[in-house]
Motif scaffolding. Structure first.
Motif, PDB file in Angstrom:
ATOM      1  N   GLY A  58       0.864  -1.192   0.000  1.00  0.00           N
ATOM      2  CA  GLY A  58       0.000   0.000   0.000  1.00  0.00           C
ATOM      3  C   GLY A  58       0.891   1.230   0.000  1.00  0.00           C
ATOM      4  O   GLY A  58       0.706   2.148   0.791  1.00  0.00           O
ATOM      5  N   ASP A  81       0.955  -1.584  -4.671  1.00  0.00           N
ATOM      6  CA  ASP A  81      -0.285  -0.828  -4.459  1.00  0.00           C
ATOM      7  C   ASP A  81      -1.293  -1.247  -5.523  1.00  0.00           C
ATOM      8  O   ASP A  81      -0.933  -1.572  -6.653  1.00  0.00           O
ATOM      9  CB  ASP A  81      -0.034   0.678  -4.537  1.00  0.00           C
ATOM     10  N   ALA A  82      -2.571  -1.232  -5.117  1.00  0.00           N
ATOM     11  CA  ALA A  82      -3.632  -1.654  -6.029  1.00  0.00           C
ATOM     12  C   ALA A  82      -4.077  -0.511  -6.948  1.00  0.00           C
ATOM     13  O   ALA A  82      -4.812  -0.751  -7.900  1.00  0.00           O
ATOM     14  CB  ALA A  82      -4.824  -2.143  -5.215  1.00  0.00           C
ATOM     15  N   GLN A 108      -2.868  -6.300  -5.673  1.00  0.00           N
ATOM     16  CA  GLN A 108      -3.603  -6.272  -4.409  1.00  0.00           C
ATOM     17  C   GLN A 108      -2.732  -6.893  -3.311  1.00  0.00           C
ATOM     18  O   GLN A 108      -1.860  -7.716  -3.602  1.00  0.00           O
ATOM     19  CB  GLN A 108      -4.880  -7.116  -4.533  1.00  0.00           C
ATOM     20  N   GLY A 109      -3.057  -6.530  -2.074  1.00  0.00           N
ATOM     21  CA  GLY A 109      -2.280  -7.014  -0.936  1.00  0.00           C
ATOM     22  C   GLY A 109      -2.368  -8.508  -0.686  1.00  0.00           C
ATOM     23  O   GLY A 109      -1.604  -9.055   0.103  1.00  0.00           O
ATOM     24  N   ASN A 127       2.367   1.311   5.931  1.00  0.00           N
ATOM     25  CA  ASN A 127       2.309   2.703   6.362  1.00  0.00           C
ATOM     26  C   ASN A 127       0.919   3.268   6.127  1.00  0.00           C
ATOM     27  O   ASN A 127       0.464   3.344   4.988  1.00  0.00           O
ATOM     28  CB  ASN A 127       3.330   3.542   5.578  1.00  0.00           C
ATOM     29  N   PHE A 128       0.248   3.599   7.201  1.00  0.00           N
ATOM     30  CA  PHE A 128      -1.069   4.237   7.128  1.00  0.00           C
ATOM     31  C   PHE A 128      -2.009   3.477   6.198  1.00  0.00           C
ATOM     32  O   PHE A 128      -2.569   4.052   5.266  1.00  0.00           O
ATOM     33  CB  PHE A 128      -0.921   5.718   6.734  1.00  0.00           C
ATOM     34  N   SER A 202       6.017   9.040   5.018  1.00  0.00           N
ATOM     35  CA  SER A 202       5.187   8.765   3.840  1.00  0.00           C
ATOM     36  C   SER A 202       4.299   9.996   3.602  1.00  0.00           C
ATOM     37  O   SER A 202       4.236  10.888   4.448  1.00  0.00           O
ATOM     38  CB  SER A 202       4.317   7.529   4.085  1.00  0.00           C
ATOM     39  N   GLU A 203       3.619  10.007   2.458  1.00  0.00           N
ATOM     40  CA  GLU A 203       2.751  11.160   2.154  1.00  0.00           C
ATOM     41  C   GLU A 203       1.679  11.308   3.238  1.00  0.00           C
ATOM     42  O   GLU A 203       1.379  12.406   3.698  1.00  0.00           O
ATOM     43  CB  GLU A 203       2.013  10.990   0.818  1.00  0.00           C
ATOM     44  N   TYR A 204       1.069  10.186   3.616  1.00  0.00           N
ATOM     45  CA  TYR A 204      -0.009  10.266   4.599  1.00  0.00           C
ATOM     46  C   TYR A 204       0.517  10.690   5.958  1.00  0.00           C
ATOM     47  O   TYR A 204      -0.157  11.401   6.685  1.00  0.00           O
ATOM     48  CB  TYR A 204      -0.777   8.931   4.677  1.00  0.00           C
TER      49      TYR A 204
HETATM   50  C1  LIG Z   1      -4.029   5.689   3.056  1.00  0.00           C
HETATM   51  S1  LIG Z   1      -3.070   5.299   1.666  1.00  0.00           S
HETATM   52  C2  LIG Z   1      -1.413   5.274   2.353  1.00  0.00           C
HETATM   53  C3  LIG Z   1      -0.359   5.383   1.291  1.00  0.00           C
HETATM   54  C4  LIG Z   1       1.071   5.382   1.815  1.00  0.00           C
HETATM   55  N1  LIG Z   1       1.424   4.137   2.441  1.00  0.00           N
HETATM   56  C5  LIG Z   1       1.287   6.517   2.769  1.00  0.00           C
HETATM   57  O1  LIG Z   1       1.501   6.266   3.963  1.00  0.00           O
HETATM   58  O2  LIG Z   1       1.268   7.677   2.325  1.00  0.00           O
HETATM   59  C6  LIG Z   1      -3.428   3.584   1.477  1.00  0.00           C
HETATM   60  C7  LIG Z   1      -2.852   2.991   0.204  1.00  0.00           C
HETATM   61  O3  LIG Z   1      -3.100   1.609   0.234  1.00  0.00           O
HETATM   62  C8  LIG Z   1      -3.567   1.203  -1.042  1.00  0.00           C
HETATM   63  N2  LIG Z   1      -4.383   0.008  -0.802  1.00  0.00           N
HETATM   64  C9  LIG Z   1      -5.551  -0.071  -0.124  1.00  0.00           C
HETATM   65  N3  LIG Z   1      -5.986  -1.352  -0.097  1.00  0.00           N
HETATM   66  C10 LIG Z   1      -5.068  -2.072  -0.778  1.00  0.00           C
HETATM   67  C11 LIG Z   1      -4.940  -3.447  -1.100  1.00  0.00           C
HETATM   68  N4  LIG Z   1      -5.859  -4.334  -0.714  1.00  0.00           N
HETATM   69  N5  LIG Z   1      -3.879  -3.847  -1.804  1.00  0.00           N
HETATM   70  C12 LIG Z   1      -2.929  -2.966  -2.197  1.00  0.00           C
HETATM   71  N6  LIG Z   1      -2.990  -1.655  -1.927  1.00  0.00           N
HETATM   72  C13 LIG Z   1      -4.042  -1.212  -1.220  1.00  0.00           C
HETATM   73  C14 LIG Z   1      -4.327   2.386  -1.591  1.00  0.00           C
HETATM   74  O4  LIG Z   1      -4.397   2.364  -3.017  1.00  0.00           O
HETATM   75  C15 LIG Z   1      -3.490   3.542  -1.062  1.00  0.00           C
HETATM   76  O5  LIG Z   1      -2.483   3.923  -1.966  1.00  0.00           O
END
Ligand SMILES: C[S@@+](CC[C@H](N)C(=O)[O-])C[C@H]1O[C@@H](n2cnc3c(N)ncnc32)[C@H](O)[C@@H]1O
Length: 275
Positions: A58, A81-82, A108-109, A127-128, A202-204
């Motif tokens: 993610g 990331d998805a 996907q995760g 991360n977040f 991270s950005e978040y």
């Molecule tokens: C809240 S953002 C956090 C992004 C980054 N880790 C940060 O801390 O800035 C959550 C990220 O997880 C990804 N995500 C959510 N569910 C996912 C999954 N099942 N598999 C892969 N990525 C996923 C979303 O596309 C998004 O980019």
């Protein structure tokens, strides 16, 4: 919260971006299963490969892996990331930083076991992660029991899963799931930024900390495999909220509307009680 199909900025042609930064995007990751650290070692460079492979699951737009990869050139960082838009931004960042030890994978995760062999990953960063507060979405959480059991299989015995979040309910839910999936907690923090000030952001993290969040962290390592991993925890994040509903404090990202509704209910109940 981050939409799985985020809206594109004006003049942003996703396919064109994905094509332009394709060298940093691995579209056939299963090919590297069992040999990531050797197969991704830069062409023409002498040596036996990277010291270890770490995953940022993610990874969003890639700020965390790009800074991590810049600091540790002997470690391979795989961002997953998805969301294709995130992949385009993360790949752009990797290429613009001219990094040879970071790559992103649009998946996907739940795909980790398909692309990594048992024990191949030294660290999984979460991360977040998106909290998905509702019970019916609990299976989508990257810290659900099902996912954690899968991560165990690809983590090295000495490996760690590192969760950072602004969300106390998600952190407390994760604790229940880590226990059920047979991990032991090796580090826990209510203010990770203060304890590890040099860790890349991270950005978040940047965004939520600017809004008043503290970074909560859990690091967990595989322990004895449980004989039976049956779900016994409550699946709605509402059940992990504090009694005061964060009164006067930061409300975790993704739960703002829930908290507004619950506070209204509480006020109505209090008024009703007085009548
Ligand atoms: C809240 S953002 C956090 C992004 C980054 N880790 C940060 O801390 O800035 C959550 C990220 O997880 C990804 N995500 C959510 N569910 C996912 C999954 N099942 N598999 C892969 N990525 C996923 C979303 O596309 C998004 O980019």
């Amino acid at each position: 919260m981050h939409a799985m199909h985020a809206r594109l900025p004006v003049n942003f042609v996703l396919e064109e971006r994905l094509e332009r930064y394709a060298d940093a995007i691995e579209k056939q990751p299963a090919v590297y299963r069992g040999c990531w650290t050797r197969a991704c070692w830069p062409l023409g460079k002498s040596g036996n490969g990277f010291d270890e492979a770490r995953v940022d699951l993610g990874c969003g737009k890639g700020a965390f892996i790009v800074e991590s990869a810049r600091r540790e050139p002997n470690v391979l960082f795989v961002g997953i990331d998805a969301e294709p838009l995130c992949m385009a931004y993360a790949a752009q960042r990797i290429m613009e930083a001219d990094l040879r030890n970071a790559v992103v994978v649009p998946l996907q995760g739940d795909a980790l076991q398909r692309i990594f062999a048992p024990g191949e990953v030294s660290t999984i960063h979460l991360n977040f992660p998106t909290p998905y507060p509702r019970k019916r979405d609990a299976a989508r959480r990257l810290v659900s029991l099902e996912r954690l059991i899968e991560y165990r299989e690809v983590l090295a015995d000495s490996g760690t899963l590192r969760l950072r979040t602004d969300s106390q309910p998600l952190r407390d839910f994760a604790l229940t799931q880590l226990d059920l999936a047979g991990y032991r907690i090796v580090h826990s923090s209510e203010d990770e930024r203060a304890e590890h000030p040099d860790e890349p952001s991270s950005e978040y993290e940047e965004r939520l900390c600017a809004a008043g969040a503290h970074v909560l962290a859990l690091w967990a390592s595989p322990a004895n495999k449980p004989v039976c991993s049956e779900q016994t925890a409550s699946l709605s994040l509402v059940d992990y909220l504090p009694e005061d509903l964060f009164e006067g404090r930061y409300v975790p990202h993704g739960m703002e509307q829930t908290i507004v509704n619950l506070r209204r209910q509480k006020e109505r109940a209090a008024r009703g009680g007085r009548a």
